[in-house]
Design a protein around this motif. Structure first.
Motif, mmCIF file in Angstrom:
data_model
loop_
_atom_site.group_PDB
_atom_site.id
_atom_site.type_symbol
_atom_site.label_atom_id
_atom_site.label_comp_id
_atom_site.label_asym_id
_atom_site.label_seq_id
_atom_site.Cartn_x
_atom_site.Cartn_y
_atom_site.Cartn_z
ATOM 1 N N SER A 142 -43.144 39.796 -24.990
ATOM 2 C CA SER A 142 -43.010 40.159 -23.579
ATOM 3 C C SER A 142 -41.792 41.032 -23.319
ATOM 4 N N PHE A 143 -40.991 41.275 -24.330
ATOM 5 C CA PHE A 143 -39.796 42.113 -24.186
ATOM 6 C C PHE A 143 -39.932 43.311 -25.119
ATOM 7 N N LYS A 144 -39.208 44.360 -24.808
ATOM 8 C CA LYS A 144 -39.335 45.625 -25.529
ATOM 9 C C LYS A 144 -38.186 45.814 -26.499
ATOM 10 N N ASP A 145 -38.532 46.258 -27.719
ATOM 11 C CA ASP A 145 -37.482 46.622 -28.678
ATOM 12 C C ASP A 145 -36.691 47.820 -28.159
ATOM 13 N N LYS A 146 -35.432 47.917 -28.573
ATOM 14 C CA LYS A 146 -34.507 48.916 -28.039
ATOM 15 C C LYS A 146 -35.022 50.344 -28.177
ATOM 16 N N ASN A 147 -35.656 50.658 -29.314
ATOM 17 C CA ASN A 147 -36.077 52.033 -29.562
ATOM 18 C C ASN A 147 -37.601 52.155 -29.643
ATOM 19 N N SER A 148 -38.299 51.260 -28.970
ATOM 20 C CA SER A 148 -39.762 51.355 -28.948
ATOM 21 C C SER A 148 -40.194 52.517 -28.061
ATOM 22 N N PRO A 149 -41.198 53.308 -28.491
ATOM 23 C CA PRO A 149 -41.682 54.404 -27.642
ATOM 24 C C PRO A 149 -42.669 53.949 -26.573
ATOM 25 N N LEU A 150 -42.982 52.644 -26.530
ATOM 26 C CA LEU A 150 -44.026 52.145 -25.633
ATOM 27 C C LEU A 150 -43.470 51.827 -24.245
ATOM 28 N N HIS A 151 -42.814 52.789 -23.634
ATOM 29 C CA HIS A 151 -42.158 52.537 -22.347
ATOM 30 C C HIS A 151 -43.178 52.207 -21.258
ATOM 31 N N ASN A 152 -44.333 52.828 -21.277
ATOM 32 C CA ASN A 152 -45.281 52.678 -20.172
ATOM 33 C C ASN A 152 -46.008 51.345 -20.188
ATOM 34 N N LEU A 153 -45.894 50.569 -21.264
ATOM 35 C CA LEU A 153 -46.562 49.273 -21.303
ATOM 36 C C LEU A 153 -45.875 48.258 -20.401
ATOM 37 N N TYR A 154 -44.580 48.442 -20.203
ATOM 38 C CA TYR A 154 -43.769 47.420 -19.560
ATOM 39 C C TYR A 154 -43.431 47.826 -18.133
ATOM 40 N N ASN A 155 -43.581 46.886 -17.204
ATOM 41 C CA ASN A 155 -43.150 47.116 -15.835
ATOM 42 C C ASN A 155 -41.625 47.192 -15.818
ATOM 43 N N PRO A 156 -41.064 48.327 -15.379
ATOM 44 C CA PRO A 156 -39.604 48.493 -15.461
ATOM 45 C C PRO A 156 -38.825 47.515 -14.589
ATOM 46 N N GLU A 157 -39.497 46.829 -13.660
ATOM 47 C CA GLU A 157 -38.795 45.865 -12.806
ATOM 48 C C GLU A 157 -38.375 44.622 -13.582
ATOM 49 N N PHE A 158 -39.038 44.380 -14.719
ATOM 50 C CA PHE A 158 -38.817 43.125 -15.424
ATOM 51 C C PHE A 158 -38.316 43.383 -16.835
ATOM 52 N N LYS A 159 -37.404 42.575 -17.289
ATOM 53 C CA LYS A 159 -36.791 42.748 -18.608
ATOM 54 C C LYS A 159 -37.602 42.077 -19.715
ATOM 55 N N GLY A 160 -38.386 41.057 -19.360
ATOM 56 C CA GLY A 160 -39.189 40.352 -20.354
ATOM 57 C C GLY A 160 -38.483 39.189 -21.011
ATOM 58 N N THR A 161 -37.218 38.939 -20.621
ATOM 59 C CA THR A 161 -36.497 37.760 -21.107
ATOM 60 C C THR A 161 -35.961 37.000 -19.886
ATOM 61 N N TYR A 162 -35.456 35.787 -20.133
ATOM 62 C CA TYR A 162 -34.911 34.976 -19.034
ATOM 63 C C TYR A 162 -33.650 34.273 -19.527
ATOM 64 N N THR A 163 -32.645 34.228 -18.669
ATOM 65 C CA THR A 163 -31.397 33.551 -19.017
ATOM 66 C C THR A 163 -31.390 32.153 -18.402
ATOM 67 N N PHE A 164 -31.433 31.151 -19.253
ATOM 68 C CA PHE A 164 -31.418 29.749 -18.819
ATOM 69 C C PHE A 164 -29.953 29.303 -18.755
ATOM 70 N N ASN A 165 -29.482 29.009 -17.550
ATOM 71 C CA ASN A 165 -28.057 28.674 -17.380
ATOM 72 C C ASN A 165 -27.840 27.447 -16.503
ATOM 73 N N GLU A 166 -28.896 26.655 -16.309
ATOM 74 C CA GLU A 166 -28.777 25.403 -15.559
ATOM 75 C C GLU A 166 -29.374 24.278 -16.397
ATOM 76 N N GLU A 167 -28.725 23.118 -16.341
ATOM 77 C CA GLU A 167 -29.225 21.962 -17.100
ATOM 78 C C GLU A 167 -30.289 21.237 -16.268
ATOM 79 N N ARG A 168 -31.505 21.710 -16.400
ATOM 80 C CA ARG A 168 -32.652 21.160 -15.659
ATOM 81 C C ARG A 168 -33.936 21.595 -16.354
#
Length: 548
Positions: free
Chosen positions: A278-304
């Motif tokens: 769900s996330f894009k490699d740094k130098n992947s040419p497949l830019h159009n596959l991914y919605n630019p609004e979303f990074k494809g990763t999530y930062t979990f920073n709450e203990e829940r």
């Protein structure tokens, strides 16, 4: 394109053996595979008015392929053909005979061979890298050769599908400073429980912290067939927040190999499973596959607890989704150690990796991410150089890269007999990289990491007759040719001293001449000669008197 009215290229077809953007070995599938009932030589029709603009005849890849350019800015592509209608076939054979080659490329202008919508211009087959009789069909934008999804024309093809895709597994990845149960990744299967519900089998609690990426393994299906396809639309959520929105469409033909950056390539290399990231490699040419609004990763920073949900959608709107819970928990594991800069080959920039006796040049678009070079040199008595290891075979390359190896004992009187070979873990040659001799150094090209060495090929190719008798009853000549070292480079066949066109099928290694009465006088003995050359210049000859 959905407003375009077309004719089906095979007339009537009810199911497909391959879908658009389906995941294949080292590439996205660029079109649809129309089934031809397991038969060859079925009529192939032009989907609309236009002209045949390009023909390629190859022993591998698309085999015999035709491009038809249409006035609306699209080009249709028809591959793995067996042949063409007589007028077009004569144009092609004229080129083959003038060049004395089976494999040709032929560009045609709009005046050479025009077609009308629904007009037959070819017959189906199984040529090139085809696993069975079918028609591979593509739609490309004429300007730029962008691959479009042919199922946008389904109002005319009339395929139906009510079967849902199925999510088969999910993986989590610890990104920079991220942790999953104090490990780098976690693979989960989707199982069916005793009450016939489906759930993610996690093998216990999943504790996450920091940045985490996701991937999904999913299959798609179609009514009336057991073939398995790939869904094109993938959505990932954390607590109902959309973090990845992917639609595999509008791929440049030159970027189909970038499938290797879209999937978890290491997982595929180990188990053959396609997990779509769900996330894009740094130098992947497949830019159009991914919605630019979303990074494809999530930062979990709450203990829940957090709920992860995946949704996949096929071309007919059928869906599947599944969710599971992970728990945010601070990790006591030390921060992940990064590899030293000196150990990395950087992506996105041209890099020449030079170790004196071994070198490799990576173009700017060769790598999807920065990778460890993992260089190693092992002495060898089998080869004319040490065995050089670079990178990891489980790391993909996007383009060809130059590789150069110094010959350790350059004693051959004929340097054309040297070639570069890939070497397996048992120190045996696997397949030829080829190469050119330049002042004691072999220079070739490769699109994989691995182990390389310089080998010598002094052995001619092998020629084995398959059908050279009773030609009046079965009017073709067939032989098998093979070279297990540097590989077949060329072949030429003559009857009574006149060059004749043999077709080569790399899958079966068959070399076949369909006897043409205009070329061979009947009721007479003829001298048949075949000359086969490998890439190191070794020559094999076969001569026989044949009666036709």
């Amino acid at each position: 394109m959905s407003n375009w009215s077309v004719y089906s290229p095979v007339g009537v077809a009810t199911t497909l053996s391959g879908s658009f953007a389906e995941m294949r070995r080292n590439h996205f599938h660029g079109g649809l595979d129309f089934r031809t009932d397991g038969q060859e030589n079925k009529p192939i029709y032009a989907i609309d008015d236009g002209f045949v603009s390009y023909i390629s005849i190859s022993r591998t890849g698309y085999g015999k392929v035709a491009f038809i350019t249409h006035p609306n800015g699209y080009t249709s592509v028809y591959a793995h053909l067996n042949g063409f209608v007589p007028k077009l076939d004569s144009i092609i054979k004229s080129k083959q005979y003038s060049e004395k080659k089976f494999e040709i490329e032929l560009s045609l202008d709009s005046s050479k061979f025009q077609v009308k919508k629904g007009e037959q211009f070819a017959i189906s087959g199984n040529t090139g890298a085809s696993g069975g009789p079918h028609l591979h069909f593509e739609i490309r934008k004429t300007d730029g050769y962008i691959l479009e999804n042919p199922l946008e024309l389904n109002k005319d093809f009339q395929f139906s599908d009510s079967r849902n895709p199925r999510i088969m597994g999910i993986k989590l990845y610890a990104m920079k400073n991220g942790h999953i149960n104090d490990k780098e990744e976690k693979k989960c299967r989707v199982i069916v429980t005793k009450d016939r519900t489906r759930k993610v089998q996690t093998g216990g609690p999943i504790y996450v912290w920091g940045e985490v990426g996701l991937s999904v393994k999913a299959n798609d299906y179609m009514d009336g067939t057991s073939f398995v396809y790939s869904p094109r639309i993938l959505k990932a959520y954390v607590d109902n927040q959309l973090i990845s929105d992917i639609c595999i469409d509008n791929i440049k033909y030159a970027d189909t190999r970038a499938l290797n950056s879209f999937i978890d390539y290491k997982q595929w290399a180990n188990t053959g499973e396609f997990f779509m990231k769900s996330f894009k490699d740094k130098n992947s040419p497949l830019h159009n596959l991914y919605n630019p609004e979303f990074k494809g990763t999530y930062t979990f920073n709450e203990e829940r607890d957090y709920t992860i949900r995946y949704e996949v959608i096929d071309d007919f709107g059928n869906t599947d989704e599944i969710s599971f819970v992970v728990t945010g928990k601070k990790s006591t594991l030390a921060q992940q150690c990064s590899v030293e800069e000196s150990q990395l080959i950087k992506c996105g920039e041209g890099v020449f990796f030079d170790k004196g006796t071994f070198g490799m040049h990576f173009p700017p678009n060769a790598l999807y991410t920065d990778v460890e070079h993992k260089f190693r040199c092992d002495s060898s008595l089998r080869f004319c150089s040490p065995i050089y290891s670079i990178g990891d075979a489980q790391t993909p390359l996007h383009t060809m890269s130059d590789v150069s190896i110094k010959i350790e004992h350059d004693t051959l009187p004929d340097p054309d007999k040297y070639y570069i070979t890939k070497v397996n873990e048992n120190n045996l040659p696997t397949y030829a990289v080829g190469g050119k001799y330049i002042n004691g150094v072999m220079v070739g090209k490769t699109n994989t990491f691995g182990r390389f060495a310089v080998a010598v090929d002094k052995t001619p190719p092998s020629i084995a007759p398959v059908h050279t008798n009773k030609l009046r009853n079965i009017p073709y000549i067939r032989l098998k040719i093979y070279d297990g070292q540097s590989g077949i480079d060329s072949y030429d066949a003559y009857i009574d001293g006149k060059w004749v066109l043999f077709e080569y099928d790399a899958k079966s290694r068959n070399l076949t001449y369909w006897i043409d009465n205009r070329e061979i006088e009947q009721n007479k003995t003829h001298l048949f000669e075949l000359i086969v050359k490998d890439r190191c210049g070794n020559v094999a000859k076969f001569t026989k008197n044949i009666y036709y």
